[in-house]
Design a protein around this motif. Sequence first.
Motif, PDB file in Angstrom:
ATOM      1  N   GLN A 123      18.455 105.897  97.278  1.00 47.47           N
ATOM      2  CA  GLN A 123      18.216 107.288  96.910  1.00 47.47           C
ATOM      3  C   GLN A 123      17.034 107.862  97.684  1.00 47.47           C
TER       4      GLN A 123
ATOM      5  N   ASP B  60      20.458  92.242  88.165  1.00 41.36           N
ATOM      6  CA  ASP B  60      20.550  93.646  87.775  1.00 41.36           C
ATOM      7  C   ASP B  60      19.297  94.407  88.189  1.00 41.36           C
TER       8      ASP B  60
ATOM      9  N   ASP C 181      19.505  98.544  80.082  1.00 39.99           N
ATOM     10  CA  ASP C 181      18.447  99.086  80.941  1.00 39.99           C
ATOM     11  C   ASP C 181      17.117  99.180  80.210  1.00 39.99           C
TER      12      ASP C 181
ATOM     13  N   ARG D 278      19.102  97.517  90.858  1.00 40.79           N
ATOM     14  CA  ARG D 278      18.492  98.808  90.510  1.00 40.79           C
ATOM     15  C   ARG D 278      17.414  99.190  91.518  1.00 40.79           C
TER      16      ARG D 278
ATOM     17  N   ARG E  63      26.498  96.625  86.409  1.00 42.17           N
ATOM     18  CA  ARG E  63      26.125  96.705  87.830  1.00 42.17           C
ATOM     19  C   ARG E  63      26.379  95.366  88.517  1.00 42.17           C
TER      20      ARG E  63
ATOM     21  N   LYS F 229      24.277 105.240  81.743  1.00 39.86           N
ATOM     22  CA  LYS F 229      23.194 104.263  81.724  1.00 39.86           C
ATOM     23  C   LYS F 229      23.554 103.069  80.841  1.00 39.86           C
TER      24      LYS F 229
ATOM     25  N   VAL G 180      19.175 100.350  94.691  1.00 37.97           N
ATOM     26  CA  VAL G 180      19.761 101.683  94.499  1.00 37.97           C
ATOM     27  C   VAL G 180      18.685 102.758  94.611  1.00 37.97           C
ATOM     28  N   GLN G 181      17.523 102.491  94.025  1.00 36.98           N
ATOM     29  CA  GLN G 181      16.418 103.444  94.143  1.00 36.98           C
ATOM     30  C   GLN G 181      16.001 103.623  95.596  1.00 36.98           C
TER      31      GLN G 181
ATOM     32  N   ASP H 159      25.006 102.314  91.433  1.00 30.67           N
ATOM     33  CA  ASP H 159      24.486 102.667  90.119  1.00 30.67           C
ATOM     34  C   ASP H 159      25.643 103.080  89.218  1.00 30.67           C
TER      35      ASP H 159
END
Length: 260
Positions: A63, A52, A138, A56, A118, A134, A59-60, A130
């Motif tokens: 972005q 996970d 997390d 994350r 996720r 949320k 995914v960042q 993502d």
Amino acid sequence: MAAVSFSEPLSQPCIYHEKLKVELNVKRPLTPVHLNPEQVGLEMLYLCGQLDLLIRAQVQQFQEQLRQDCSPEESDTFHEQGTDIIEQMLQCLEHLPKPTPQLEDYLDMVGLSTLYPRVEVFLIQGSPVDMLEKPQMDDYFCHIGRLNQLLVLSQQLEEDVKHLGSHKYIAHQLSVIYQVLNSFRGIEPLSILKEEIEANFKQMKTSLVTDKGSRQEPQLPAQYISWILELTHNITSTVSSLPEELTEDLSLAMTFVSQL
């Protein structure tokens, strides 16, 4: 050159056959490890948390690539580490009674797909995405990290007050602890300790001021040494005892473990 080009080869390479395939066991333990179903569940919880966090991070990165007007591309590191974690998951499931469940089925059966949505989506789609909402887990690692930071800083301050010949940086250390305490909102045991620092900090800091040009190292008066030792003791005992107020963000993982 012509003679070489028309001469018969010294040998013919063997054609690969699937039955000659060698199974790689580089990452398997040398000594056989046998896990019971409870240990499998704990190991899978750990591996899902790892995957996970990896998702994350990827995914960042996606972005950030979009902000730079670049097409999102998976990193080689993500692919290698993600593949390795999934392989560890599959090996872990081999310890369960036969027939061995499919990975996605096992996550649904024990509730890990709810804790780590996720991971479930990644296993189904094969790409990191993502969540619109949320996931509650997390906050787990962040909360654990702050608790550990508070514990370690308090233990270090206690040791420094007791053993250092100079208390020059004690005020700075205490202000860092205050900032960590301030990050815990609405937790009464920690709020009381934070108020104690607010009530005593200025006077304590003033007591460390030395005359200009003095070679004497700053030393806390006995009253403030006693106060800091009591404060750090209260912080470490509060964090170590994990009162209900401090376990709210840990409840999902704790419930999962208790049900194994």
